[in-house]
Motif scaffolding. Structure first.
Motif, PDB file in Angstrom:
ATOM      1  N   VAL A 131       0.814  -1.216   0.000  1.00  0.00           N
ATOM      2  CA  VAL A 131       0.000   0.000   0.000  1.00  0.00           C
ATOM      3  C   VAL A 131       0.845   1.263   0.000  1.00  0.00           C
ATOM      4  O   VAL A 131       0.612   2.189  -0.773  1.00  0.00           O
ATOM      5  N   ALA A 132       1.849   1.302   0.872  1.00  0.00           N
ATOM      6  CA  ALA A 132       2.631   2.523   1.056  1.00  0.00           C
ATOM      7  C   ALA A 132       3.250   3.064  -0.237  1.00  0.00           C
ATOM      8  O   ALA A 132       3.288   4.285  -0.433  1.00  0.00           O
ATOM      9  N   PRO A 133       3.755   2.204  -1.145  1.00  0.00           N
ATOM     10  CA  PRO A 133       4.314   2.767  -2.384  1.00  0.00           C
ATOM     11  C   PRO A 133       3.307   3.609  -3.162  1.00  0.00           C
ATOM     12  O   PRO A 133       3.688   4.582  -3.817  1.00  0.00           O
ATOM     13  N   HIS A 134       2.024   3.270  -3.077  1.00  0.00           N
ATOM     14  CA  HIS A 134       1.011   4.046  -3.790  1.00  0.00           C
ATOM     15  C   HIS A 134       0.748   5.385  -3.101  1.00  0.00           C
ATOM     16  O   HIS A 134       0.333   6.350  -3.734  1.00  0.00           O
ATOM     17  N   VAL A 135       0.998   5.430  -1.783  1.00  0.00           N
ATOM     18  CA  VAL A 135       0.800   6.672  -1.040  1.00  0.00           C
ATOM     19  C   VAL A 135       1.863   7.702  -1.425  1.00  0.00           C
ATOM     20  O   VAL A 135       1.684   8.903  -1.219  1.00  0.00           O
ATOM     21  N   THR A 136       2.966   7.247  -1.995  1.00  0.00           N
ATOM     22  CA  THR A 136       4.018   8.163  -2.427  1.00  0.00           C
ATOM     23  C   THR A 136       3.467   9.226  -3.382  1.00  0.00           C
ATOM     24  O   THR A 136       3.881  10.389  -3.349  1.00  0.00           O
ATOM     25  N   LYS A 137       2.527   8.828  -4.223  1.00  0.00           N
ATOM     26  CA  LYS A 137       1.930   9.796  -5.149  1.00  0.00           C
ATOM     27  C   LYS A 137       1.212  10.915  -4.401  1.00  0.00           C
ATOM     28  O   LYS A 137       1.187  12.063  -4.846  1.00  0.00           O
ATOM     29  N   VAL A 138       0.626  10.566  -3.256  1.00  0.00           N
ATOM     30  CA  VAL A 138      -0.055  11.579  -2.443  1.00  0.00           C
ATOM     31  C   VAL A 138       0.951  12.620  -1.956  1.00  0.00           C
ATOM     32  O   VAL A 138       0.697  13.829  -2.017  1.00  0.00           O
ATOM     33  N   PHE A 139       2.109  12.168  -1.493  1.00  0.00           N
ATOM     34  CA  PHE A 139       3.119  13.095  -0.992  1.00  0.00           C
ATOM     35  C   PHE A 139       3.745  13.903  -2.125  1.00  0.00           C
ATOM     36  O   PHE A 139       4.153  15.049  -1.922  1.00  0.00           O
ATOM     37  N   GLU A 140       3.819  13.323  -3.298  1.00  0.00           N
ATOM     38  CA  GLU A 140       4.287  14.099  -4.454  1.00  0.00           C
ATOM     39  C   GLU A 140       3.309  15.224  -4.781  1.00  0.00           C
ATOM     40  O   GLU A 140       3.717  16.339  -5.140  1.00  0.00           O
ATOM     41  N   GLN A 141       2.016  14.944  -4.620  1.00  0.00           N
ATOM     42  CA  GLN A 141       1.012  15.988  -4.850  1.00  0.00           C
ATOM     43  C   GLN A 141       1.106  17.074  -3.783  1.00  0.00           C
ATOM     44  O   GLN A 141       0.953  18.260  -4.090  1.00  0.00           O
ATOM     45  N   PHE A 142       1.356  16.678  -2.532  1.00  0.00           N
ATOM     46  CA  PHE A 142       1.564  17.683  -1.492  1.00  0.00           C
ATOM     47  C   PHE A 142       2.712  18.608  -1.876  1.00  0.00           C
ATOM     48  O   PHE A 142       2.618  19.834  -1.737  1.00  0.00           O
ATOM     49  N   ARG A 143       3.790  18.012  -2.357  1.00  0.00           N
ATOM     50  CA  ARG A 143       4.966  18.804  -2.747  1.00  0.00           C
ATOM     51  C   ARG A 143       4.638  19.737  -3.900  1.00  0.00           C
ATOM     52  O   ARG A 143       4.973  20.934  -3.860  1.00  0.00           O
ATOM     53  N   ASP A 144       3.972  19.215  -4.899  1.00  0.00           N
ATOM     54  CA  ASP A 144       3.734  20.011  -6.110  1.00  0.00           C
ATOM     55  C   ASP A 144       2.708  21.123  -5.894  1.00  0.00           C
ATOM     56  O   ASP A 144       2.730  22.135  -6.598  1.00  0.00           O
ATOM     57  N   THR A 145       1.795  20.930  -4.922  1.00  0.00           N
ATOM     58  CA  THR A 145       0.741  21.932  -4.683  1.00  0.00           C
ATOM     59  C   THR A 145       0.985  22.733  -3.412  1.00  0.00           C
ATOM     60  O   THR A 145       0.122  23.512  -2.997  1.00  0.00           O
ATOM     61  N   HIS A 146       2.139  22.527  -2.773  1.00  0.00           N
ATOM     62  CA  HIS A 146       2.439  23.160  -1.484  1.00  0.00           C
ATOM     63  C   HIS A 146       1.347  22.856  -0.460  1.00  0.00           C
ATOM     64  O   HIS A 146       0.962  23.718   0.336  1.00  0.00           O
ATOM     65  N   GLY A 147       0.886  21.623  -0.485  1.00  0.00           N
ATOM     66  CA  GLY A 147      -0.064  21.153   0.506  1.00  0.00           C
ATOM     67  C   GLY A 147      -1.520  21.347   0.160  1.00  0.00           C
ATOM     68  O   GLY A 147      -2.396  20.794   0.826  1.00  0.00           O
ATOM     69  N   ARG A 148      -1.819  22.117  -0.861  1.00  0.00           N
ATOM     70  CA  ARG A 148      -3.221  22.420  -1.151  1.00  0.00           C
ATOM     71  C   ARG A 148      -4.008  21.192  -1.605  1.00  0.00           C
ATOM     72  O   ARG A 148      -5.240  21.176  -1.503  1.00  0.00           O
ATOM     73  N   SER A 149      -3.319  20.166  -2.092  1.00  0.00           N
ATOM     74  CA  SER A 149      -4.030  18.957  -2.503  1.00  0.00           C
ATOM     75  C   SER A 149      -4.677  18.257  -1.312  1.00  0.00           C
ATOM     76  O   SER A 149      -5.535  17.395  -1.489  1.00  0.00           O
ATOM     77  N   ALA A 150      -4.287  18.638  -0.084  1.00  0.00           N
ATOM     78  CA  ALA A 150      -4.882  18.028   1.110  1.00  0.00           C
ATOM     79  C   ALA A 150      -6.379  18.293   1.183  1.00  0.00           C
ATOM     80  O   ALA A 150      -7.138  17.484   1.747  1.00  0.00           O
TER      81      ALA A 150
END
Length: 538
Positions: free
Chosen positions: A477-496
């Motif tokens: 599961v965790a490897p797929h969550v990496t995409k979530v953290f990449e989105q946090f990085r790219d949107t400066h957290g706004r993807s939350a």
């Protein structure tokens, strides 16, 4: 009669794996209740009427203080048993609060990242309050709440709590309990007097997972911490041994050392006392302890005393049983931030040596069989991207050198009893933009390390289901969550914000979460292969 309790987020053995307790910091809508009940924070079954075999250490210390002051009619019960324990004779219900409103750094971070809403810690505490409110008709009892998270009630005070108790319990808590039992006046807020060593009684019944306190307090005086520097004490061996024997009589053969810094045991002016620390570990092992763990240590103390750390590892056999991950404050890589908010943290080294101190300490801990869990405090009001870049540089160096150390960047919390109590609570928009790069770097590193350490990490878990689910999560599961953290990085957290409407509670939510987990087990390009089944609670 006095009844002592806490919410489920505190009163659980987390399936015999403390790490699972961090799921209590997640938004409640993202973790189905059935998983909390069966795995992450299951209720503790009573064995003596309404009481349990073991209980949280804080409650056991309060219980001991009451009994030492002549209050013998005391019951320590889990929240699920309050309906049976509270009756017409009950005069005081004491509550220990760990993270009542989810304001702790971990809860704040996880709820902020995944769309907000109450954490399970907050949810459990609210449910405890509702339960106590329903019992008010049975007796005119007074609710007194204290504990490490009581500072959060400076921001929000529940109306079901009569008295807020701040500070240590040994001196003043028994006094106000006696007053309440006799029907006297008890103030809305009480500040406890710090006890002397001889005024701290030992526990009389067993603590959860074999917990035993060896030091109390921390003298480093960081601006963001609520632990005041004038209250540091080393607990004498005679008291420690008595508590170990109490735990052992209840079947707890492990010893979990409660301390803010194990290397400060017997220390004078923050200098490690090798003989005292090694002597402590030798004595604990000689009691027949199976596994020995500890909660916290500081990087400067480790760097100052490498031989002490190595000898501790040999005695406790950490080099043979890897998987010990104590929490260590890395805090920051920025010299400017360090000097302003934590200048004494590096002692006996200079603040300018903080970077080398952390790296050397990590190597020493790894050589001793310890894989530290570093926490960072990011988001001071004047912290800039340049400051965060220095933190990223330190983490990158640690990774490049191949050290086994987890790193978790946490937001700075204005604890009401700290020197930064006037600061605002962290928000997505107020964190430095480079925080999101640091977060993503740490996530990828922690995931790689978790996969490499998986056998030793799950090897310390006693619950078979916990081992299976942890393995499944890390590997699938965790490897797929990496995409979530990449989105946090790219949107400066706004993807939350897009996670606000996700709710995995109830039957539909459970089915959704199971389907998502099953889908995560199938790699792209291999969708024709049926995913392996994952054991789930009934």
């Amino acid at each position: 009669m006095v009844v002592l309790t806490s919410d489920r987020g505190s009163f659980s053995d987390y399936s015999r794996s403390s790490a699972l307790g961090y799921f209590c910091c997640m938004p409640a809508r993202l973790v189905p209740r059935v998983l909390m009940n069966r795995l992450f924070s299951p209720p503790v079954e009573p064995v003596h009427g309404d009481e349990t075999r073991t209980a949280p250490y804080a409650l056991r210390k309060v219980e001991a203080s009451l009994r030492a002051n002549g209050i013998a009619d005391v019951a320590v019960v889990p929240p699920e048993r309050l309906d049976h324990a509270v009756g017409p004779r009950t005069r005081v219900v004491g509550v220990t609060a760990h993270d009542p409103f989810g304001f702790s750094p971990v809860s704040t971070k996880l709820t902020m990242l995944f769309g907000g809403g109450p954490s399970w810690n907050e949810t459990f505490f609210q449910e405890l309050g509702e339960r106590i409110q329903r019992l008010r008709y049975r007796a005119p009892f007074r609710v007194i709440a204290g504990g490490p998270g009581i500072w959060q009630m400076s921001y929000r005070r529940p109306d079901w709590i009569d008295t807020i108790y701040q500070g240590e319990a040994e001196i003043d808590f028994p006094r106000i309990v006696k007053t309440a039992i006799e029907g006297g006046f008890v103030p809305l807020t009480v500040h406890g007097t710090p006890p002397k060593l001889e005024e701290i009684p030992t526990i009389v019944r067993a603590a959860r997972i074999g917990e035993v306190q060896v030091t109390r307090g921390c003298p480093r005086g960081c601006e963001f911490c609520s632990i005041t520097p004038d209250r540091y004490r080393t607990i004498p061996w005679e008291s420690i041994e008595r508590e170990i024997m109490v735990n052992r009589a209840a079947g707890e053969f492990n010893v979990e050392i409660v301390t803010d810094d194990i290397l400060l045991y017997g220390a004078k002016k923050l200098r490690t006392n090798h003989d005292a620390v090694v002597g402590l570990m030798t004595r604990i092992k000689a009691t027949g302890a199976d596994q020995i763990g500890f909660a916290h240590v500081s990087a400067p103390a480790v760097r100052e005393a490498p031989e002490t750390m190595l000898e501790m590892g040999r005695i406790a056999e950490w080099d043979q049983r890897r998987g010990l991950t104590p929490v260590v404050g890395l805090e920051t890589g920025s010299l400017r931030i360090f000097k302003k908010y934590m200048p004494a943290k590096s002692f006996p080294f200079k603040p300018e040596q903080w970077r080398e101190t952390v790296l050397d300490a990590t190597r020493i801990m790894n050589d001793s069989g310890i894989d530290p869990c570093y926490t960072m405090t990011i988001g001071f009001p004047d912290e800039t991207d340049a400051d965060v870049d220095e933190s990223i540089s330190l983490v990158d160096t640690m990774i490049a050198q191949g050290f086994r150390a987890f790193v978790f960047p946490l937001p700075v919390i204005p604890i009401s009893t700290s020197r930064i109590h006037g600061n605002a609570m962290p928000q997505l928009e107020t964190l430095p933009s480079r925080y999101w790069d640091l977060l993503q770097i740490c996530w990828e590193h922690d995931l790689r390390l978790s996969r490499a350490m998986l056998p030793s990490l799950v090897g310390r878990m006693k619950n078979p289901l916990a081992r299976q689910m942890t393995t499944h999560f890390v590997e699938r599961v965790a490897p797929h969550v990496t995409k979530v953290f990449e989105q946090f990085r790219d949107t400066h957290g706004r993807s939350a914000y897009k996670y606000r409407k996700i709710d995995l509670g109830g039957t539909v939510g459970i089915l959704k979460s199971v389907m998502w987990l099953l889908q995560a087990t199938v790699t792209p390009g291999d969708r024709s292969t049926a995913p392996p089944t994952m054991p789930m609670p009934n």
